[in-house]
Design an enzyme around this catalytic site. Structure first.
Site, PDB file in Angstrom:
ATOM      1  N   THR A 161       0.828  -1.208   0.000  1.00 57.00           N
ATOM      2  CA  THR A 161       0.000   0.000   0.000  1.00 57.00           C
ATOM      3  C   THR A 161       0.861   1.257   0.000  1.00 57.00           C
ATOM      4  O   THR A 161       0.621   2.191  -0.774  1.00 57.00           O
ATOM      5  CB  THR A 161      -0.907   0.018   1.242  1.00 57.00           C
ATOM      6  OG1 THR A 161      -1.673  -1.184   1.280  1.00 57.00           O
ATOM      7  CG2 THR A 161      -1.844   1.216   1.223  1.00 57.00           C
ATOM      8  N   SER A 162       1.887   1.279   0.859  1.00 52.19           N
ATOM      9  CA  SER A 162       2.753   2.458   0.949  1.00 52.19           C
ATOM     10  C   SER A 162       3.580   2.654  -0.313  1.00 52.19           C
ATOM     11  O   SER A 162       4.101   3.742  -0.546  1.00 52.19           O
ATOM     12  CB  SER A 162       3.680   2.337   2.161  1.00 52.19           C
ATOM     13  OG  SER A 162       2.930   2.269   3.347  1.00 52.19           O
TER      14      SER A 162
ATOM     15  N   TYR B   7      -2.625 -10.259   4.653  1.00 53.54           N
ATOM     16  CA  TYR B   7      -2.714  -8.821   4.977  1.00 53.54           C
ATOM     17  C   TYR B   7      -4.171  -8.489   5.246  1.00 53.54           C
ATOM     18  O   TYR B   7      -4.980  -8.412   4.326  1.00 53.54           O
ATOM     19  CB  TYR B   7      -2.164  -8.015   3.800  1.00 53.54           C
ATOM     20  CG  TYR B   7      -2.122  -6.516   3.966  1.00 53.54           C
ATOM     21  CD1 TYR B   7      -2.336  -5.885   5.188  1.00 53.54           C
ATOM     22  CD2 TYR B   7      -1.835  -5.710   2.869  1.00 53.54           C
ATOM     23  CE1 TYR B   7      -2.283  -4.511   5.316  1.00 53.54           C
ATOM     24  CE2 TYR B   7      -1.773  -4.332   2.974  1.00 53.54           C
ATOM     25  CZ  TYR B   7      -1.996  -3.731   4.200  1.00 53.54           C
ATOM     26  OH  TYR B   7      -1.938  -2.368   4.320  1.00 53.54           O
TER      27      TYR B   7
ATOM     28  N   ARG C  27      -9.396  -0.827   3.963  1.00 59.65           N
ATOM     29  CA  ARG C  27      -9.126  -0.644   2.534  1.00 59.65           C
ATOM     30  C   ARG C  27      -9.800  -1.711   1.678  1.00 59.65           C
ATOM     31  O   ARG C  27     -10.270  -1.420   0.587  1.00 59.65           O
ATOM     32  CB  ARG C  27      -7.616  -0.660   2.270  1.00 59.65           C
ATOM     33  CG  ARG C  27      -6.908   0.628   2.681  1.00 59.65           C
ATOM     34  CD  ARG C  27      -5.452   0.601   2.257  1.00 59.65           C
ATOM     35  NE  ARG C  27      -4.734   1.792   2.671  1.00 59.65           N
ATOM     36  CZ  ARG C  27      -4.542   2.865   1.911  1.00 59.65           C
ATOM     37  NH1 ARG C  27      -5.021   2.903   0.683  1.00 59.65           N
ATOM     38  NH2 ARG C  27      -3.866   3.896   2.361  1.00 59.65           N
TER      39      ARG C  27
ATOM     40  N   TYR D  11     -12.927  -4.842  -3.060  1.00 56.76           N
ATOM     41  CA  TYR D  11     -14.022  -4.420  -3.927  1.00 56.76           C
ATOM     42  C   TYR D  11     -15.003  -5.540  -4.235  1.00 56.76           C
ATOM     43  O   TYR D  11     -16.201  -5.372  -4.058  1.00 56.76           O
ATOM     44  CB  TYR D  11     -13.526  -3.786  -5.251  1.00 56.76           C
ATOM     45  CG  TYR D  11     -14.665  -3.149  -6.022  1.00 56.76           C
ATOM     46  CD1 TYR D  11     -15.200  -1.933  -5.608  1.00 56.76           C
ATOM     47  CD2 TYR D  11     -15.242  -3.791  -7.113  1.00 56.76           C
ATOM     48  CE1 TYR D  11     -16.263  -1.370  -6.280  1.00 56.76           C
ATOM     49  CE2 TYR D  11     -16.312  -3.232  -7.787  1.00 56.76           C
ATOM     50  CZ  TYR D  11     -16.821  -2.026  -7.360  1.00 56.76           C
ATOM     51  OH  TYR D  11     -17.883  -1.475  -8.010  1.00 56.76           O
TER      52      TYR D  11
ATOM     53  N   LYS E 147      -0.286  -9.868   8.634  1.00 55.32           N
ATOM     54  CA  LYS E 147      -0.159  -8.455   8.977  1.00 55.32           C
ATOM     55  C   LYS E 147      -1.532  -7.970   9.402  1.00 55.32           C
ATOM     56  O   LYS E 147      -2.473  -7.976   8.605  1.00 55.32           O
ATOM     57  CB  LYS E 147       0.343  -7.650   7.774  1.00 55.32           C
ATOM     58  CG  LYS E 147       0.379  -6.141   8.016  1.00 55.32           C
ATOM     59  CD  LYS E 147       0.804  -5.383   6.767  1.00 55.32           C
ATOM     60  CE  LYS E 147       0.758  -3.872   7.002  1.00 55.32           C
ATOM     61  NZ  LYS E 147       1.141  -3.090   5.801  1.00 55.32           N
TER      62      LYS E 147
ATOM     63  N   ILE F 268       5.030  -4.362  10.270  1.00 57.08           N
ATOM     64  CA  ILE F 268       5.275  -3.884   8.910  1.00 57.08           C
ATOM     65  C   ILE F 268       4.913  -2.415   8.952  1.00 57.08           C
ATOM     66  O   ILE F 268       3.744  -2.046   9.052  1.00 57.08           O
ATOM     67  CB  ILE F 268       4.470  -4.677   7.868  1.00 57.08           C
ATOM     68  CG1 ILE F 268       4.912  -6.152   7.912  1.00 57.08           C
ATOM     69  CG2 ILE F 268       4.687  -4.093   6.473  1.00 57.08           C
ATOM     70  CD1 ILE F 268       4.226  -7.046   6.899  1.00 57.08           C
TER      71      ILE F 268
END
Length: 292
Positions: free
Chosen positions: A46-47, A135, A140, A110, A163, A204
């Site tokens: 993501t980052s 994750y 999100r 989604y 995570k 993380i």
């Protein structure tokens, strides 16, 4: 089985003035991270602005991160997607590059699959052979990985960790109660200390983009049971943990790195620069910590 612990940087992807990936800045950044004691780097999560990178760029950033790290730290390749076929393709590319220690696999976003679909998605990727870090980030993805599914996946020989970025220390406790030997990594810098206190084995981290040595020291103290020392560092750096999320990640971490002259300015739409007020707040926080 691969063991992950300590501080793993959720690395931002630097762009140049033309909006292309800046591989020179990437090399310098990976060197800086390795020299400052992190245990790992997660590339193109993501980052790392994974949604806006092309597949070719995605593959190359992973390959170059592996090359630049040169075995000094663990490398986790962010190869998740909401299509299982796409996640498989990205993961196969990471395997082909050689040198990735694991892949980070986000809950399919989604399309919001049911529990069985989530299980089959992760298991299909894990069957490729590269160790998988689940994750869990419902803010999100729109879906939490159900605890029953985590328990099932923890039995897969290639699923090595999760995570946890759901903002819940209780969920870490629930996972460790069901799967005592399964590795949990915090996905929230500000919750790392309480998560470690109930069994997480590291983080993380977004903050370690900015403070790799300090974050590594903080987490090592917590893991060693020096909770008083770790708490002091948590409180010292909490303003940074907070300010990194006053705008959508990774906007603020990139703003901070620009101020520190670690990368040049650059986002890809729909991400863009933050407000002047947010930028000034971050500047003040960095200045108070002696980082600018």
């Amino acid at each position: 089985m691969l063991k992950l612990q300590g501080t793993i940087t959720a690395m931002a992807t630097p762009f140049d003035a033309n909006g292309d990936v800046d591989y020179g800045a990437l090399r310098a950044f990976v060197d800086w991270q390795c020299e400052n004691g992190v245990e790992g780097i997660c590339a193109v999560g993501t980052s790392g602005e994974s949604p806006t990178l092309t597949h070719e760029e995605h593959h190359k950033v992973v390959e170059k991160t592996i090359e630049f790290a040169a075995g000094r730290v663990k490398i986790i390749a962010g190869t998740g997607a909401n299509s299982t076929a796409e996640a498989v393709s990205l993961t196969r590319a990471a395997i082909a590059a050689g040198g990735a220690d694991a892949s980070l696999q986000v809950t399919p976003y989604y399309n919001k699959p049911n529990a069985e679909g989530i299980y089959r998605h992760f298991a299909t990727v894990a069957d490729l052979g590269l160790p998988v870090v689940l994750y869990n980030v419902p803010g999100r993805s729109g879906k939490e990985i159900p605890l029953d599914v985590v328990e099932r996946l923890a039995k897969h020989p290639n699923v090595v960790a999760i995570k946890e970025a759901a903002g819940s220390v209780e969920r870490v406790s629930a996972i460790k109660a069901r799967c005592p030997d399964f590795t949990v990594l915090s996905g929230d810098d500000s919750l790392t200390l309480p998560m470690v206190s109930v069994g997480a084995e590291g983080v993380i981290s977004v903050a370690s983009n900015v403070i790799p040595r300090e974050m590594s020291d903080f987490v090592r103290r917590a893991l060693a049971g020096d909770m008083a020392g770790a708490r002091a560092l948590h409180l010292k750096y909490y303003p940074l943990f907070h300010d990194l999320f006053i705008d959508t990640n990774p906007v603020m971490v990139k703003e901070a790195l620009v101020m520190m002259k670690k990368i040049g300015p650059g986002f890809r739409l729909p991400l863009c620069e933050t407000t002047p007020a947010n930028r000034e707040q971050m500047r003040r926080t960095l200045a108070a910590l002696g980082l600018v």
